[in-house]
Motif scaffolding. Structure first.
Motif, PDB file in Angstrom:
ATOM      1  N   ASN A  72       3.048  63.430  26.598  1.00  0.00           N
ATOM      2  CA  ASN A  72       1.745  63.794  26.033  1.00  0.00           C
ATOM      3  C   ASN A  72       1.872  64.580  24.739  1.00  0.00           C
ATOM      4  O   ASN A  72       0.895  65.191  24.287  1.00  0.00           O
ATOM      5  CB  ASN A  72       0.931  64.589  27.056  1.00  0.00           C
ATOM      6  N   TRP A  73       3.028  64.555  24.109  1.00  0.00           N
ATOM      7  CA  TRP A  73       3.237  65.323  22.885  1.00  0.00           C
ATOM      8  C   TRP A  73       2.249  64.907  21.803  1.00  0.00           C
ATOM      9  O   TRP A  73       1.804  65.734  21.017  1.00  0.00           O
ATOM     10  CB  TRP A  73       4.683  65.173  22.390  1.00  0.00           C
ATOM     11  N   GLN A  74       1.886  63.647  21.772  1.00  0.00           N
ATOM     12  CA  GLN A  74       0.950  63.160  20.747  1.00  0.00           C
ATOM     13  C   GLN A  74      -0.423  63.817  20.917  1.00  0.00           C
ATOM     14  O   GLN A  74      -1.090  64.127  19.935  1.00  0.00           O
ATOM     15  CB  GLN A  74       0.836  61.639  20.818  1.00  0.00           C
ATOM     16  N   ASN A  75      -0.831  64.053  22.173  1.00  0.00           N
ATOM     17  CA  ASN A  75      -2.108  64.734  22.421  1.00  0.00           C
ATOM     18  C   ASN A  75      -2.083  66.146  21.841  1.00  0.00           C
ATOM     19  O   ASN A  75      -3.071  66.611  21.274  1.00  0.00           O
ATOM     20  CB  ASN A  75      -2.413  64.801  23.912  1.00  0.00           C
ATOM     21  N   PHE A  76      -0.943  66.816  22.012  1.00  0.00           N
ATOM     22  CA  PHE A  76      -0.795  68.152  21.438  1.00  0.00           C
ATOM     23  C   PHE A  76      -0.908  68.099  19.921  1.00  0.00           C
ATOM     24  O   PHE A  76      -1.610  68.898  19.308  1.00  0.00           O
ATOM     25  CB  PHE A  76       0.546  68.777  21.839  1.00  0.00           C
ATOM     26  N   LYS A  77      -0.225  67.132  19.328  1.00  0.00           N
ATOM     27  CA  LYS A  77      -0.245  67.014  17.870  1.00  0.00           C
ATOM     28  C   LYS A  77      -1.669  66.789  17.361  1.00  0.00           C
ATOM     29  O   LYS A  77      -2.103  67.417  16.396  1.00  0.00           O
ATOM     30  CB  LYS A  77       0.661  65.881  17.410  1.00  0.00           C
ATOM     31  N   GLU A  78      -2.393  65.909  18.018  1.00  0.00           N
ATOM     32  CA  GLU A  78      -3.770  65.630  17.608  1.00  0.00           C
ATOM     33  C   GLU A  78      -4.650  66.870  17.741  1.00  0.00           C
ATOM     34  O   GLU A  78      -5.471  67.158  16.864  1.00  0.00           O
ATOM     35  CB  GLU A  78      -4.330  64.477  18.438  1.00  0.00           C
ATOM     36  N   LYS A 129      -6.463  68.986  14.652  1.00  0.00           N
ATOM     37  CA  LYS A 129      -7.910  69.225  14.702  1.00  0.00           C
ATOM     38  C   LYS A 129      -8.220  70.719  14.546  1.00  0.00           C
ATOM     39  O   LYS A 129      -9.135  71.101  13.818  1.00  0.00           O
ATOM     40  CB  LYS A 129      -8.464  68.716  16.040  1.00  0.00           C
ATOM     41  N   ARG A 130      -7.444  71.560  15.221  1.00  0.00           N
ATOM     42  CA  ARG A 130      -7.720  72.997  15.205  1.00  0.00           C
ATOM     43  C   ARG A 130      -7.056  73.741  14.040  1.00  0.00           C
ATOM     44  O   ARG A 130      -7.465  74.833  13.693  1.00  0.00           O
ATOM     45  CB  ARG A 130      -7.256  73.615  16.527  1.00  0.00           C
ATOM     46  N   ASP A 131      -6.036  73.134  13.458  1.00  0.00           N
ATOM     47  CA  ASP A 131      -5.294  73.768  12.377  1.00  0.00           C
ATOM     48  C   ASP A 131      -5.022  72.737  11.266  1.00  0.00           C
ATOM     49  O   ASP A 131      -3.879  72.378  10.998  1.00  0.00           O
ATOM     50  CB  ASP A 131      -3.977  74.339  12.925  1.00  0.00           C
ATOM     51  N   PRO A 132      -6.080  72.251  10.627  1.00  0.00           N
ATOM     52  CA  PRO A 132      -5.911  71.174   9.642  1.00  0.00           C
ATOM     53  C   PRO A 132      -5.073  71.573   8.434  1.00  0.00           C
ATOM     54  O   PRO A 132      -4.507  70.701   7.769  1.00  0.00           O
ATOM     55  CB  PRO A 132      -7.346  70.826   9.235  1.00  0.00           C
ATOM     56  N   ASN A 133      -4.964  72.848   8.152  1.00  0.00           N
ATOM     57  CA  ASN A 133      -4.175  73.298   7.003  1.00  0.00           C
ATOM     58  C   ASN A 133      -2.735  73.645   7.385  1.00  0.00           C
ATOM     59  O   ASN A 133      -1.986  74.160   6.560  1.00  0.00           O
ATOM     60  CB  ASN A 133      -4.851  74.494   6.330  1.00  0.00           C
TER      61      ASN A 133
END
Length: 84
Positions: free
Chosen positions: A57-63, A67-71
Motif C-alpha cells: 500500500n505504499w502508493q496509497n501513502f504517496k498519494e 495531497k496533504r503536502d503538495p510542496n
C-alpha cells in the motif's frame, strides 16, 4: 504471528556494511516469501523492490502525502530513497 527482533553488530568499514546489507536483504526476501513484512529500519538496506513488496500500500501513502503536502516540505532520506 511471529515477531523477531534482530540486532546485527557490524563494523564501520565498507566490507562489514556490505555483509550486513546482504544478510538483511536475504532475510527480507525470505520474510516476503512467507507473506511477512519488516519494521521500517533506520538504514536503507532493503532494496526498493523489497520495500514495495513488503508494503504493497505504499502508493496509497504517496498519494496521501502529495495531497496533504503538495510542496514536499516534509521529507526525509527514507522517503526520498523508497517513495519519491
Amino acid at each position: 504471528m511471529i515477531g523477531l527482533v534482530v540486532l546485527i553488530q557490524r563494523g564501520l568499514d565498507k566490507e562489514d556494511i556490505t555483509k550486513a546489507e546482504t544478510i538483511i536483504q536475504d532475510w527480507t526476501t525470505l520474510t516476503n516469501e512467507y507473506g511477512g513484512t519488516y519494521y521500517l529500519p533506520y538504514y536503507r538496506y532493503q532494496t526498493k523492490e523489497q520495500f514495495k513488496e513488503s508494503y504493497p500500500n505504499w502508493q496509497n501513502f504517496k498519494e496521501a502525502k502529495v495531497k496533504r503536502d503538495p510542496n514536499d516540505i516534509f521529507q526525509n532520506l527514507f522517503y526520498n530513497h523508497y517513495i519519491k
